[in-house]
Write a protein that holds these residues in place. Structure first.
Motif, PDB file in Angstrom:
ATOM      1  N   ALA A   1      72.783  57.895  50.140  1.00  0.00           N
ATOM      2  CA  ALA A   1      73.875  56.930  50.353  1.00  0.00           C
ATOM      3  C   ALA A   1      75.153  57.645  50.775  1.00  0.00           C
ATOM      4  CB  ALA A   1      74.112  56.127  49.074  1.00  0.00           C
ATOM      5  N   LYS A   2      75.413  58.803  50.162  1.00  0.00           N
ATOM      6  CA  LYS A   2      76.638  59.560  50.432  1.00  0.00           C
ATOM      7  C   LYS A   2      76.580  60.255  51.789  1.00  0.00           C
ATOM      8  CE  LYS A   2      77.043  63.460  48.321  1.00  0.00           C
ATOM      9  NZ  LYS A   2      77.180  64.441  47.225  1.00  0.00           N
ATOM     10  N   ASP A   3      75.472  60.920  52.094  1.00  0.00           N
ATOM     11  CA  ASP A   3      75.372  61.699  53.325  1.00  0.00           C
ATOM     12  C   ASP A   3      74.848  60.893  54.508  1.00  0.00           C
ATOM     13  OD1 ASP A   3      76.123  63.696  51.650  1.00  0.00           O
ATOM     14  OD2 ASP A   3      74.303  64.880  51.808  1.00  0.00           O
ATOM     15  N   GLY A   4      73.957  59.921  54.224  1.00  0.00           N
ATOM     16  CA  GLY A   4      73.340  59.156  55.292  1.00  0.00           C
ATOM     17  C   GLY A   4      74.080  57.885  55.648  1.00  0.00           C
ATOM     18  N   LEU A   5      74.188  56.976  54.678  1.00  0.00           N
ATOM     19  CA  LEU A   5      74.819  55.683  54.970  1.00  0.00           C
ATOM     20  C   LEU A   5      76.296  55.821  55.321  1.00  0.00           C
ATOM     21  CD1 LEU A   5      73.188  53.301  52.317  1.00  0.00           C
ATOM     22  CD2 LEU A   5      72.696  53.468  54.764  1.00  0.00           C
TER      23      LEU A   5
END
Length: 402
Positions: free
Chosen positions: A72-76
């Motif tokens: 969620a932090k790095d991708g989204l």
């Protein structure tokens, strides 16, 4: 030969209004996701929340064996930063930041809104473990929340006040992007970095050649993201870089430029899904009487709250006031200093990027305390700003009827 038709003020206001409406909805979804995270993390099934958040998913190849929370932090959030990159490119090339005199006020205000909170946080928590990077936490302003609060409470404010906040938030985001890129790149893989540069160069080349098929751009964006992540740079920088390389001028056979089309398509996904999911897994801190006591008695969280609440007000308002008095910038005639003060308080809503920097800069118990400080300060800033904006909105409405 006829000259190109200039952008009409009504078009600029209409486009900005569309952005405000989208961000209002996104801000409400973000608020709901935060509430769910806090309730879930502190409920009898809080262990389920932490198990899901910490569950690893993905191959070890290219260091992609990340937890759900890290995805969620790095991708989204890369989607969110791609939209920020598009907005920044458009503002710099054809928007408010392309005109030096108009851009000066929000640029100077944003610089003050980054420097003063950082200096205040450092002065309060100097010597505390983690402050060497945590000083950057109160530097950020959350676009979604800030514009959402403004749209809900400042309907009668002049459009120039809203443009000031949007421009300020965009410059603020640029500063946060630079901080993330510089401060949180501990090591650098030259091969992965070279692949990222080649992918970005190919993306720019395809944009220049007016290639429009997503069958090339989507795989190229994924390659860029993986390469940037593997290089040791925070993966959200890939989104920003791609956004800045996207074309903002429409050709004769195009209704909208690629940057505008992509922003329209991805904005709902960014505001309605990517950022709320990140908040769901980032805001789930365990709240107790003891932890709340620590937030108000420990230097690091106190420094973060002071930076967001006092630092943003002093930095944005103070630097803007000095810029006008020193004739570096012009204040819009229909905007009063009380409006600027209310918008400066609203700049203290750090939230999304502040939570991201918290996760990057701290670990263990310090992370939980810092997150609590970000949430409390952002809530206080939004409520205080809302009260001030409602009052200013009524004053402008009264002036309009006189």
């Amino acid at each position: 030969m006829t000259s190109p038709v200039p952008r009409r003020p009504t078009q600029t206001v209409a486009e900005f209004a569309r952005y405000l409406r989208t961000e209002t909805t996104g801000g409400l979804i973000l608020l709901a996701a935060t509430a769910i995270a806090l309730i879930w993390a502190n409920s009898p099934i809080g262990d389920v929340y932490r198990t899901i958040r910490d569950f690893e998913l993905g191959p070890e190849l290219f260091h992609l064996n990340l937890t759900i929370g890290e995805w969620a932090k790095d991708g989204l959030l890369a989607i969110f930063f791609f939209v920020v990159g598009l907005e920044l490119k458009r503002e710099l090339v054809v928007g408010e930041l392309s005109k030096i005199k108009q851009a000066a006020l929000p640029i100077v205000g944003a610089i003050g809104g980054m420097l003063i909170p950082a200096a205040l946080a450092l002065s309060i928590a100097w010597g505390e473990p983690g402050i060497d990077k945590a000083w950057a936490i109160p530097v950020a302003t959350d676009i979604a929340f800030a514009l959402g609060v403004l749209a809900l409470t400042g309907s009668n404010l002049p459009s120039s006040a809203r443009v000031f906040l949007l421009s300020l938030a965009v410059v603020d985001d640029l500063g946060a992007i630079i901080v993330i890129a510089v401060l949180f790149t501990a090591s650098f893989d030259l091969v992965a970095g070279a692949i990222a540069l080649v992918a970005l160069a190919l993306y720019a080349f395809l944009q220049h050649k007016r290639v429009r098929t997503p069958w090339l751009y989507v795989p190229l964006a994924l390659i860029t993201w993986i390469a940037v992540h593997s290089a040791g740079i925070h993966a959200t920088i890939a989104g920003v870089a791609l956004g800045l390389l996207t074309r903002v001028h429409a050709d004769k056979d195009e209704e909208h430029a690629p940057a505008v089309r992509l922003e329209h398509r991805l904005q709902p996904w960014s505001a309605g899904f990517a950022v709320p999911v990140f908040a769901l897994f980032a805001a789930g801190i365990e709240v107790s009487g003891e932890s709340m006591t620590e937030v108000f008695t420990t230097k690091l969280p106190l420094a973060i709250m002071a930076g967001l609440l006092a630092g943003k007000l002093l930095g944005i308002f103070g630097f803007s006031f000095l810029a006008v008095k020193l004739r570096i910038a012009d204040k819009p005639k229909d905007v009063q200093w009380r409006d600027i003060a209310a918008l400066s308080v609203l700049g203290g809503v750090g939230f999304t990027v502040s939570l991201l920097i918290t996760e990057l800069s701290l670990d263990g118990e310090a992370t939980e305390l810092a997150k609590a400080a970000v949430l409390l300060a952002s809530a206080a800033a939004s409520l205080l700003a809302a009260a001030m904006l409602i009052r200013r909105s009524k004053a402008h409405a009264h002036e309009g009827t006189d």
